[in-house]
Design a protein around this motif. Structure first.
Motif, short mmCIF file in Angstrom:
data_model
loop_
_atom_site.label_atom_id
_atom_site.label_comp_id
_atom_site.label_asym_id
_atom_site.label_seq_id
_atom_site.Cartn_x
_atom_site.Cartn_y
_atom_site.Cartn_z
N VAL D 63 -51.73 20.75 -4.59
CA VAL D 63 -52.88 19.84 -4.66
C VAL D 63 -53.88 20.30 -5.73
O VAL D 63 -54.44 19.48 -6.46
N ALA D 64 -54.07 21.62 -5.85
CA ALA D 64 -55.01 22.13 -6.86
C ALA D 64 -54.56 21.74 -8.27
O ALA D 64 -55.36 21.30 -9.10
N MET D 65 -53.25 21.89 -8.54
CA MET D 65 -52.76 21.53 -9.88
C MET D 65 -52.81 20.03 -10.10
O MET D 65 -53.17 19.55 -11.17
N TYR D 66 -52.49 19.28 -9.07
CA TYR D 66 -52.55 17.81 -9.14
C TYR D 66 -53.96 17.37 -9.53
O TYR D 66 -54.15 16.56 -10.45
N LEU D 67 -54.96 17.95 -8.87
CA LEU D 67 -56.35 17.57 -9.16
C LEU D 67 -56.75 18.03 -10.56
O LEU D 67 -57.50 17.34 -11.26
N ALA D 68 -56.25 19.19 -10.99
CA ALA D 68 -56.58 19.66 -12.34
C ALA D 68 -56.04 18.68 -13.39
O ALA D 68 -56.69 18.42 -14.41
N ILE D 69 -54.86 18.13 -13.13
CA ILE D 69 -54.30 17.15 -14.07
C ILE D 69 -55.12 15.86 -14.01
O ILE D 69 -55.50 15.30 -15.05
N LEU D 70 -55.43 15.40 -12.80
CA LEU D 70 -56.21 14.16 -12.68
C LEU D 70 -57.58 14.29 -13.33
O LEU D 70 -58.12 13.31 -13.87
N SER D 71 -58.16 15.49 -13.31
CA SER D 71 -59.47 15.66 -13.94
C SER D 71 -59.39 15.36 -15.43
O SER D 71 -60.40 15.01 -16.05
N ARG D 72 -58.20 15.44 -16.00
CA ARG D 72 -58.00 15.16 -17.42
C ARG D 72 -57.53 13.74 -17.72
O ARG D 72 -57.78 13.22 -18.81
N ILE D 73 -56.76 13.16 -16.79
CA ILE D 73 -56.17 11.85 -17.09
C ILE D 73 -56.73 10.73 -16.24
O ILE D 73 -56.36 9.57 -16.42
N GLY D 74 -57.61 11.05 -15.30
CA GLY D 74 -58.19 10.02 -14.45
C GLY D 74 -57.34 9.78 -13.21
O GLY D 74 -56.28 10.36 -13.04
N PRO D 75 -57.83 8.91 -12.31
CA PRO D 75 -57.24 8.76 -10.97
C PRO D 75 -55.91 8.01 -10.98
O PRO D 75 -55.82 6.90 -10.49
N VAL D 76 -54.89 8.67 -11.51
CA VAL D 76 -53.55 8.09 -11.57
C VAL D 76 -52.76 8.65 -10.40
O VAL D 76 -52.40 9.82 -10.40
N ALA D 77 -52.51 7.84 -9.40
CA ALA D 77 -51.93 8.37 -8.17
C ALA D 77 -50.43 8.62 -8.29
O ALA D 77 -49.80 9.05 -7.34
N LEU D 78 -49.85 8.37 -9.46
CA LEU D 78 -48.39 8.35 -9.53
C LEU D 78 -47.76 9.63 -10.08
O LEU D 78 -46.54 9.73 -10.17
N ALA D 79 -48.55 10.59 -10.47
CA ALA D 79 -47.95 11.84 -10.94
C ALA D 79 -47.17 12.49 -9.79
O ALA D 79 -47.63 12.50 -8.65
N VAL D 80 -45.98 13.01 -10.09
CA VAL D 80 -45.18 13.66 -9.05
C VAL D 80 -44.78 15.06 -9.49
O VAL D 80 -44.49 15.30 -10.66
N THR D 81 -44.77 15.97 -8.53
CA THR D 81 -44.35 17.35 -8.78
C THR D 81 -42.85 17.37 -9.03
O THR D 81 -42.09 16.85 -8.21
N THR D 82 -42.43 17.95 -10.15
CA THR D 82 -40.98 18.05 -10.38
C THR D 82 -40.49 19.48 -10.15
O THR D 82 -39.32 19.68 -9.90
N ASN D 83 -41.38 20.46 -10.28
CA ASN D 83 -40.94 21.85 -10.20
C ASN D 83 -42.11 22.73 -9.79
O ASN D 83 -43.23 22.52 -10.23
N CYS D 84 -41.81 23.72 -8.95
CA CYS D 84 -42.80 24.74 -8.63
C CYS D 84 -42.10 26.08 -8.46
O CYS D 84 -41.13 26.19 -7.70
N ALA D 85 -42.57 27.09 -9.18
CA ALA D 85 -42.09 28.46 -8.98
C ALA D 85 -43.26 29.26 -8.46
O ALA D 85 -44.27 29.42 -9.16
#
Lengths: 144, 144, 144, 144
Positions: D63-85
């Motif tokens: 969620v933290a990374m998702y919000l960091a991305i949204l802070s740059r691209i605006g409230p786009v609800a469709l970004a999806v996590t593809t990978n996490c290490a």
């Protein structure tokens, strides 16, 4: 936390124990914040098209983290990489060296963990990032 | 799902487009289950001590997965590795080749994902495993 | 290599030591090839839109690998996850359970490594794959 | 690079679109350096023994990374996590919240990559680190 090996000490370690690849790498900086390592990019590191290959970037990240751990625990040649997760984010620039910035995030009794950012020299956007784990010989590291 | 390139086709692709490293690799098998790729281990792949280096294992996993993807989408030279998570589990045996078994787990419109097991020839316990993601040029792959 | 805990033994272990989440999971199979674990998908596992959330998929992969290791070393509650690399490949189907297939690739003195595929029940294309590493208490595992 | 959503904007987005979990999280900071997100640790996030569970830490990083991305691209609800290490490095402290510091390392046309450090509140040694990749809808992000 103290520094057991500085930049000169790490460079000397590379030359003694990794003669094969030592000339590829130059230790630019080693302090409590981590290690900066230069890959002197040569033809053998390139893919068709002239950019640095994936294995060369992997190798740079691996050696940089290895040296960052050694700077803390001394010249223990037996630490081994157990895991690396690397993201390739941008094409490295042609004709310039790569710089790796490695930091140690955990130095435990048996495992060390850290991460690395790779940059084409002179640019501020990283070309790759990696998280790495090393198994270290028992008693070589201070308890976490 | 059909196979667009077989073992001979993939080997030819390597020789044309990756002349620098093509002699390192031999495509042993390519079918719908995946690709088996051999690394002909030579002195340049070794670490002090005589075992295969981390970058050489990384490179083998990367090329094996790349060829497994190309076997499905044809000779598209533009796929790029975006991520690799590799676990080094055992020391490769000295003096024998490494074999990589790569399988494609997802072939999407823009991303392909797969995993690879690496073995010292003649042994059944893997020396390493890797999961890899490739960005593939739009329209090169069938929709997932 | 022998099996120290079977499906019933693993399910009992879950109920005793992980009472909080034990009802989420059902051990479907445990043999030398690995463990198959079912996530009984309930409302608390869902994201808006009705598909299983990332944390629920991560948790399923983690528990499945944990049980696969315990099936080999016995009911040692102290193994801890040190690393997980997970690829989310497809949207899970709504309204069906998830099944995890976990296999142990290395069982060493201090580290165990394995991988997991996750499927929506009734489909053959995996929704996710993960590689995981566990630190295991010394002497709990057989030497590698 | 500009900020399209600040801390209040991100918190509002969470409440509208992730009502189920919104009360778990509080956006502490959002600026060009990244996002700091608090997990209000509650009983449902704990493992036996009282420390925060792996899935709860994974969820916080995600969620933290998702919000960091949204802070740059605006409230786009469709970004999806593809990978996490994710590397789990230390046991979180009992009875305190977790804080995630997320930064975006690449914001490309179709992929965003970043990393996250997790801390038990009041301590400086990270309990976990993660690298994450998101697929973002075409045209939502600026070209890389």
């Amino acid at each position: 936390m103290t520094l057991l090996m500085d930049a000169a000490g790490l460079q000397g370690f590379l030359q003694r124990d990794f003669g094969q690849v030592a000339e590829d790498f130059m230790v630019e900086r080693a302090d409590l914040a981590g290690v900066t390592l230069r890959l002197r990019v040569a033809a053998r590191h390139l893919r068709p098209g002239g950019t640095v290959s994936g294995p060369a970037m992997f190798g740079l990240a691996d050696v940089a983290m290895y040296l960052a751990i050694l700077s803390r625990i001394g010249p223990v040649a037996l630490a081994v990489t157990t895991n690396c997760a690397i993201d390739f984010m941008r094409k490295p620039q042609a004709g310039v060296d790569l710089l790796a910035q490695a930091r140690v995030l955990k130095l435990g009794r048996s495992l060390a963990v850290g991460d690395v950012l790779l940059f084409s020299e002179g640019t501020s956007d990283p070309v790759a990032r990696a998280g790495l784990t090393y198994a270290i010989p028992t008693k070589a590291a201070s308890a976490n």
